[in-house]
Write a protein that holds these residues in place. Structure first.
Motif, mmCIF file in Angstrom:
data_model
loop_
_atom_site.group_PDB
_atom_site.id
_atom_site.type_symbol
_atom_site.label_atom_id
_atom_site.label_comp_id
_atom_site.label_asym_id
_atom_site.label_seq_id
_atom_site.Cartn_x
_atom_site.Cartn_y
_atom_site.Cartn_z
ATOM 1 N N CYS A 67 -22.751 21.163 17.031
ATOM 2 C CA CYS A 67 -22.758 20.799 15.615
ATOM 3 C C CYS A 67 -21.423 21.146 14.997
ATOM 4 N N CYS A 124 -24.962 17.758 11.502
ATOM 5 C CA CYS A 124 -25.909 18.847 11.286
ATOM 6 C C CYS A 124 -27.244 18.626 11.979
ATOM 7 N N LEU A 125 -27.676 19.601 12.745
ATOM 8 C CA LEU A 125 -28.956 19.507 13.434
ATOM 9 C C LEU A 125 -30.031 20.309 12.712
ATOM 10 N N GLY A 126 -29.696 20.830 11.548
ATOM 11 C CA GLY A 126 -30.716 21.438 10.711
ATOM 12 C C GLY A 126 -31.018 22.879 11.043
ATOM 13 N N ALA A 127 -30.129 23.540 11.758
ATOM 14 C CA ALA A 127 -30.355 24.958 12.020
ATOM 15 C C ALA A 127 -29.227 25.766 11.404
ATOM 16 N N CYS A 128 -28.746 25.309 10.255
ATOM 17 C CA CYS A 128 -27.557 25.891 9.637
ATOM 18 C C CYS A 128 -27.707 27.392 9.375
ATOM 19 N N PRO A 140 -21.484 23.964 7.464
ATOM 20 C CA PRO A 140 -21.929 25.339 7.698
ATOM 21 C C PRO A 140 -21.542 25.857 9.076
ATOM 22 N N CYS A 141 -21.744 25.052 10.105
ATOM 23 C CA CYS A 141 -21.372 25.502 11.434
ATOM 24 C C CYS A 141 -19.864 25.630 11.554
HETATM 25 S S1 FES Z 1 -24.363 22.432 9.925
HETATM 26 FE FE1 FES Z 1 -24.718 22.894 11.993
HETATM 27 S S2 FES Z 1 -26.853 22.855 12.073
HETATM 28 FE FE2 FES Z 1 -26.511 22.299 10.019
#
Ligand code: FES
Ligand code: SF4
Ligand code: FES
Lengths: 227, 701
Positions: free
Chosen positions: A96, A136-140, A100-101
Motif C-alpha cells: 500500500c 489503500c487497502l483499508g488497514a491504515c 497514511p501508509c
Molecule cells: S493507506 Fe495503506 S491501508 Fe490505507
C-alpha cells in the motif's frame, strides 16, 4: 503506474473446474434475465482465484458465458487493478502506498521490495515473488501494510518496518511459518499500541453509569419553525 | 409537442419541450455550448464536462448541461421558471478549468495534426480556454493502436470522450471498440487491436472531436482551408448519400458526408468515403481505337469518325445500347434519344439481368422511404444483404431495431451478420411461397404489424424467375396490409446509383427489342453488329465479342478491355448529373473537378456522335438536355422529393405471376468493397477487401 497490458504468453484455452462451473451457474441465477452481465466481476475474480491471473481465453470464456462482447469484459478486467493480467509470483506482494501508509514509511518498504524481489511487476526467477504498489487497502490504522496473495488466500501484514518486511519475505521464501496481521509485538489486532488510551474508565462497562430514561429524546413533535 | 416548459436562459424566457437536455434548451435559446462528448445521435456519456453551465437554485456548482433534462429542473420560488446561465463568471471559470485539464495531457502538435483547422479542441481552446497552462509536468504518451486500413490513430491526442466507442456500439453495431484501463492510463482500443469490422468505420473519424482518429488514406495530404468543397451525391450505391467532395486542383482528396435526415443522416459508408483514390487510377484519359487487336490511343476525331462510320453501316435492328450503374440520367437520356433517332429498340440498363423496371414506378422503388423505416414494426428482407448493398439503409434498420424492442425482422436469403437480430426464415423461394400463402409465424407478425415493410433485393430479382418473385413479394406485402393509402411497405432495394434514373427514363427494350441477355446472345449469334456500352462493367463483356463495341466510361475495367473503341468520360465527381436513388428521389451531383486528359462529360460525347451520323440530338447544352428530359419524365425534375403518386399502388401488377425456381437467393453484392470500376481501381478498397475478407474467414473458422 504504467498501462496494464495482457501478458504476451497466453494459455491456449481456459475452462472452469467442475466446482467453479457449478458455482457460476448458481451465481447467474441471482440476476434477472438480461442482466447476467452483472456477474462479470465475481466471475473474473473466481477465475483469478482458480488460475492466479486473468488470461485472455478466460475473459473470452466469461464473455460467452454472460453473453457480452469480448471488449466489454476486457474493459472491466483492465479497469480494476485487482485483476492480474499476467501471472504473478507464488507470493504476490501488494504494497500500500497511499497517504497514511506513505507517512508511516511505505517508501522504505518499497525499497525493500525492490531489493529483495526486484522491479515492480516482475516475477522472481524461482517464481516465488512479485510485487505491486496498490492504493489503500483499508488497514491504515496499522500502517504501513502489505497484502500477500497466495493460492490459499489473501493476508494482511501490518505495522511493518523495512527489517520486519525483509525478514518476513525471507521466511516465506524458506517456507517457514509467519504471523498474519500486525507484526507489532505490543498490539492486538488493530487496538492501540501498548494498551488502550481512551475509554479506559471501567465504570463505562460495569453498568454503573446507566440511568433510567425520563423521556424518549426527540419524541415530542417539533414546533413548526418561525412560529 | 404538448409537453413544454418555460425556462429562462440568460434572463430570456423561452418555451422548450421538456424532454430536451439543458444543452439543447440553451441552443434553442441561441446560446452556444461547447462540448466534446455530447453528440446528438449518440447516447449521453457526460464525461468531458466541457458543457458546464450554471443553474440557479440548483447545487452551488456548475452542471453538465448535456446530462440533465429540462423536466428535471426545479422551479424557482413561487413557481418562477428555472433559470440557466451560460455567461456568468462561474461558467467562464468552469470552462477554463475543464479546458486546462483537457490540455494537461493533450499534445501541442497541431502543426503536424491532420485535424488542424477543423478540430473541436483547437476551436474551443481558442474560444473558451485560458491563454496558457499552469501545468509543467510531462504529458502522458499513449501507444498507437491498430484499427484497420482506414483509420490512423494518434492516441496521445485522445481526450477520452468515448464518442468513438458509442458510435461503434450504437450506430455501427460492432462491439469492437472500448475504453480500457483507467484514470491517467485510460485508452481507446479495439479488442486486441484487430481492425474495426464495419462498413461505417470512416464515421469514427468524423465523430472524433480531436485528431486521435484520422483518415489513413488522407494523412498529411492537405489542410482543410486549401480544399475546394463541392456538395454532391454519392454514386457507390443506390442510396444517394449526400456528400461533400473536397478537391485541390484536379484531384479529389477526400469525401465527407453531408447531413440529409431523409437519407444518410450525417454518416456515410466507407466505400463512399474512401473510394477517391480510385478516381485517379486506371483512368481513361484519351480515346482508344483497336488496331491489329490492340487498343491504341487516338484522337477524338479519329475515334468519333470510326464509330460514326460503323454505326451508319449497321442495320438499325442490329444496333444495341447498354447502360451501366454509375451513369447519370442525362447521359441515359441522350443515349436513349440517339437510339430513338437510329430506330433501334435494343437497349437495357439492367446488367445484372434484374427482372424489374416495367410499369408503374412504384414497382421498382423503395416506396416506404428510408427515413420512414423508423416507423416500421415488422420488416421482411428478401434476397438482400442490406449491410453490403446499402449500408446506410442497414444502419436505419438497425436504428429502428434499437429504438423499438418489439420490431420483428425476418430474412429470406443468405444468412449474414447484419448488426441486428433477425429471424432467419429460409434460403429461397420455398419460404417466400409459404409466407405468401399465409403460413408461418412471421406471416402473423407481418399481419399484426401496424407498419409492415417488405424489402426485395437484387439477389431475388436478378434471376430467371425475378419477375415472379417480385410479384409474389408485392402480393405478400398487399396481403399483410403493407400497401395502404397512408403507407406503402413494398420496397425494392437497388444497388446501382444510375439504375432508377435509367428505369424512370425507360432505358429498356422497346417494341420487339432485345433485353440485356438478348443483346449478349445476339452478339454471340452475330445478330447484333454494333453495341454502345455506356459504362456497363459488371457482366461478362467477352460475350460482346461478335459485335463492334464502343465503350464509354471513366475507368479501364472489364467493359473497356473488350471494346473496339473507347470514349473516355467523366466520373461522378467530374460532371453535373441527376441520380435517382432507390426511393425514387432525384438528386443533383455536382462537378468537383475536371475530368482528366481528354475525357468529356457523358452526355456531350453522345451528342457529338449524334452529330457525326447526321442525326444531331436537339440539345446543345446541359440545360436544354435537362429541360427535354424533365419534360419527358417530370419526376426527374423534382429534386430531393419522393412519392407523389396519389392513387393506391396496385401490387398485383408488379412483376408477373409465374412459377418460382427453388434456387436459394444469393446476395447481389459479393464483395462490398469492389462493386464498381472506381472501387476496383482504388488501392484503399482493395486493402479493405483483403482485410475484411481475411477477418471474415478467421471468424468463420
Ligand atoms: S493507506 Fe495503506 S491501508 Fe490505507
Ligand atoms: S479517439 Fe477520439 S472519439 Fe474516441 S474517445 Fe478519443 S477523442 Fe473521443
Ligand atoms: S458534453 Fe456534457 S459532459 Fe461532455
Amino acid at each position: 503506474m504504467a498501462s496494464r497490458r495482457p501478458a504476451k504468453d497466453q494459455p491456449a484455452s481456459f475452462d472452469w473446474t467442475p466446482e467453479n462451473k457449478a458455482w457460476c451457474e448458481e451465481q447467474i441465477k441471482k440476476y434477472p434475465q438480461g442482466r447476467q452481465a452483472s456477474c462479470v466481476i465475481p466471475f473474473l475474480w473466481r477465475g483469478q482465484k482458480q488460475e492466479g491471473w486473468v488470461s485472455i481465453p478466460m475473459m473470452e470464456r466469461i464473455a460467452r458465458q454472460l453473453d457480452m462482447p469480448y471488449i466489454r469484459v476486457y474493459e472491466v478486467a483492465t479497469f480494476y487493478t485487482m485483476f492480474n493480467l499476467a501471472p504473478e509470483g507464488e507470493f504476490f506482494v501488494q504494497l500500500c502506498g497511499t497517504t497514511p501508509c506513505m507517512l508511516r514509511g511505505s517508501n522504505e518498504l518499497r525499497e525493500v521490495c525492490k531489493k529483495v524481489i526486484g522491479e515492480e511487476g516482475h516475477v522472481t526467477e524461482d517464481g516465488k515473488f512479485s510485487w505491486l504498489e496498490v492504493e489503500c487497502l483499508g488497514a491504515c490504522c496499522n500502517a504501513p501494510m502489505i497484502q500477500i496473495s497466495t493460492k490459499d488466500g489473501d493476508h494482511y501484514y501490518e505495522d511493518l518496518t523495512p527489517e520486519i518486511l525483509e525478514d518476513l519475505l525471507g521466511k516465506l521464501a524458506r517456507g517457514e511459518e509467519v504471523k498474519i496481521g500486525t507484526q507489532h509485538p505490543g498490539r492486538h489486532t488493530s487496538d492501540p499500541e501498548g494498551d488502550n488510551t481512551t475509554l479506559t474508565d471501567p465504570s463505562l462497562y460495569d453498568g454503573s453509569r446507566a440511568q433510567p430514561l425520563k423521556e424518549i429524546p426527540n419524541s415530542a413533535p417539533k414546533e413548526p419553525a418561525g412560529q | 409537442m404538448s409537453d413544454t416548459r418555460v425556462i429562462k436562459v440568460n434572463n430570456r424566457e423561452i418555451e422548450v419541450p421538456s424532454n430536451l437536455t439543458l444543452l439543447q434548451a440553451c441552443e434553442a435559446a441561441g446560446e452556444e455550448i461547447p462540448r466534446f462528448c455530447y453528440h446528438e445521435r449518440l447516447s449521453v456519456a457526460g464525461n468531458c464536462r466541457m458543457c458546464l453551465i450554471e443553474v440557479k437554485g440548483g447545487p452551488p456548482k456548475p452542471v453538465a448541461s448535456c446530462a440533465q433534462n429540462v423536466k428535471d429542473l426545479r422551479p424557482g420560488p413561487e413557481g418562477a421558471p428555472p433559470e440557466l446561465f451560460t455567461n456568468t463568471p462561474m461558467v467562464k471559470k468552469a470552462r477554463e478549468g475543464v479546458m486546462e485539464f483537457l490540455l494537461i495531457n493533450h499534445p501541442l502538435d497541431c502543426p503536424i495534426c491532420d485535424q488542424g483547422g477543423e478540430c473541436d479542441l483547437q476551436d474551443q481552446a481558442m474560444a473558451y480556454g485560458r491563454d496558457g497552462s499552469r501545468y509543467e509536468e510531462n504529458k502522458r504518451a499513449v501507444e498507437e493502436k491498430h484499427m484497420g486500413p482506414l483509420i490512423k490513430t494518434i492516441m496521445t491526442r485522445c481526450i477520452q470522450c468515448t464518442r468513438c466507442v458509442r458510435f461503434a456500439t450504437e450506430i455501427a453495431g460492432v462491439d469492437d471498440l472500448g475504453l480500457v484501463n483507467r484514470g491517467e492510463n485510460a485508452e481507446i482500443t479495439t479488442y486486441l487491436e484487430k481492425a474495426v469490422e464495419s462498413e461505417l468505420t470512416g464515421n469514427l473519424i468524423d465523430v472524433c472531436p480531436v485528431g486521435a482518429l484520422t483518415s489513413k488514406p488522407y494523412a498529411f495530404n492537405a489542410r482543410p482551408w486549401e480544399l475546394r468543397k463541392t456538395e454532391s451525391v454519392d454514386a457507390m450505391d443506390a442510396v444517394g448519400s449526400n456528400i461533400r467532395v473536397d478537391a485541390r486542383g484536379r484531384e479529389v482528396l477526400r469525401i465527407l458526408p453531408v447531413l440529409h435526415e431523409g437519407i444518410n443522416e450525417e454518416w456515410i459508408a466507407d466505400k463512399s468515403r474512401f473510394v477517391w483514390d480510385g478516381l485517379r487510377r486506371q483512368r481513361l484519359d484519351k480515346p482508344y481505337v483497336r488496331k491489329d487487336g490492340k487498343l491504341v490511343p487516338a484522337s477524338w476525331d479519329e475515334a468519333l469518325s470510326l464509330v460514326a462510320e460503323k454505326l451508319k453501316a449497321a442495320p438499325k435492328e442490329k444496333v444495341a445500347a447498354l447502360a451501366g450503374d454509375l451513369v447519370p440520367a442525362e447521359a441515359v437520356k441522350a443515349l436513349k434519344d440517339l437510339m430513338g433517332e437510329i430506330g433501334s429498340p435494343n437497349m437495357d440498363c439492367r446488367q445484372d439481368f434484374a427482372k424489374v423496371g416495367e410499369g408503374d414506378r412504384r414497382n421498382y422503388l423503395f416506396n416506404t422511404g428510408i427515413a420512414n423505416l423508423e416507423q416500421a414494426d415488422a420488416i421482411l428482407l428478401i434476397g438482400t444483404n442490406p449491410r453490403a448493398e446499402a449500408p446506410m439503409i442497414n444502419a436505419r434498420i438497425r436504428k429502428t431495431w434499437l429504438n423499438n424492442l418489439d420490431v420483428k425482422i425476418g430474412l429470406i436469403g443468405e444468412q449474414k451478420d447484419l448488426s441486428y437480430d433477425y429471424d432467419y426464415l429460409g434460403a429461397g423461394t420455398d419460404t417466400l411461397s409459404s409466407l405468401a400463402k399465409g403460413e408461418g409465424a412471421f406471416y402473423e407478425a407481418l399481419k399484426a404489424a401496424k407498419n409492415p415493410v417488405v424489402i426485395v433485393g437484387m439477389g431475388a430479382l436478378a434471376r430467371e424467375d425475378g419477375a415472379a418473385i417480385l410479384n409474389a413479394a408485392a402480393q405478400l406485402a398487399d396481403s399483410v396490409g403493407a400497401v395502404r393509402g397512408d403507407w406503402n411497405g413494398f420496397n425494392v432495394l437497388h444497388n446501382a446509383a444510375g439504375r432508377v434514373g435509367a428505369l424512370d427514363l425507360g432505358f429498356l427494350p422497346g417494341e420487339g427489342g432485345r433485353d440485356f441477355a438478348g443483346i449478349l446472345d445476339g452478339c454471340e449469334a452475330r445478330e447484333i453488329d454494333f453495341v454502345y456500352n455506356l459504362g456497363a462493367d459488371e457482366f461478362d463483356a467477352r460475350r460482346l465479342a461478335g459485335a463492334f463495341v464502343v465503350y464509354q466510361g471513366s475507368h479501364g475495367d472489364n467493359g473497356a478491355r473488350h471494346a473496339d473503341v473507347i470514349f473516355p468520360a467523366a466520373a461522378y465527381t467530374e460532371q453535373s448529373g441527376i441520380f435517382v436513388n432507390t426511393e425514387g428521389r432525384a438528386q443533383m451531383a455536382n462537378r468537383a473537378c475536371f475530368p482528366p486528359g481528354d475525357a468529356r462529360e457523358d452526355w456531350a460525347i453522345i451528342r457529338a456522335l449524334s452529330g457525326r451520323i447526321g442525326k444531331a440530338l436537339p440539345y446543345d447544352d446541359m440545360f436544354a438536355l435537362r429541360q427535354a428530359m424533365i419534360a419527358e419524365v417530370p419526376s426527374l425534375g423534382r429534386i430531393d422529393q419522393v412519392g407523389g403518386a396519389e392513387d393506391r399502388f396496385d401490387a398485383s401488377a408488379a412483376g408477373a405471376a409465374g412459377s418460382l425456381s427453388s434456387e436459394p437467393f444469393v446476395s447481389a453484392t459479393a464483395d462490398y468493397y469492389l462493386t464498381n470500376p472506381i472501387a476496383r481501381a482504388s488501392k484503399t478498397m482493395a486493402e479493405c477487401s483483403a482485410v475484411m475478407n481475411g477477418a471474415a474467414k478467421v471468424a468463420a473458422e
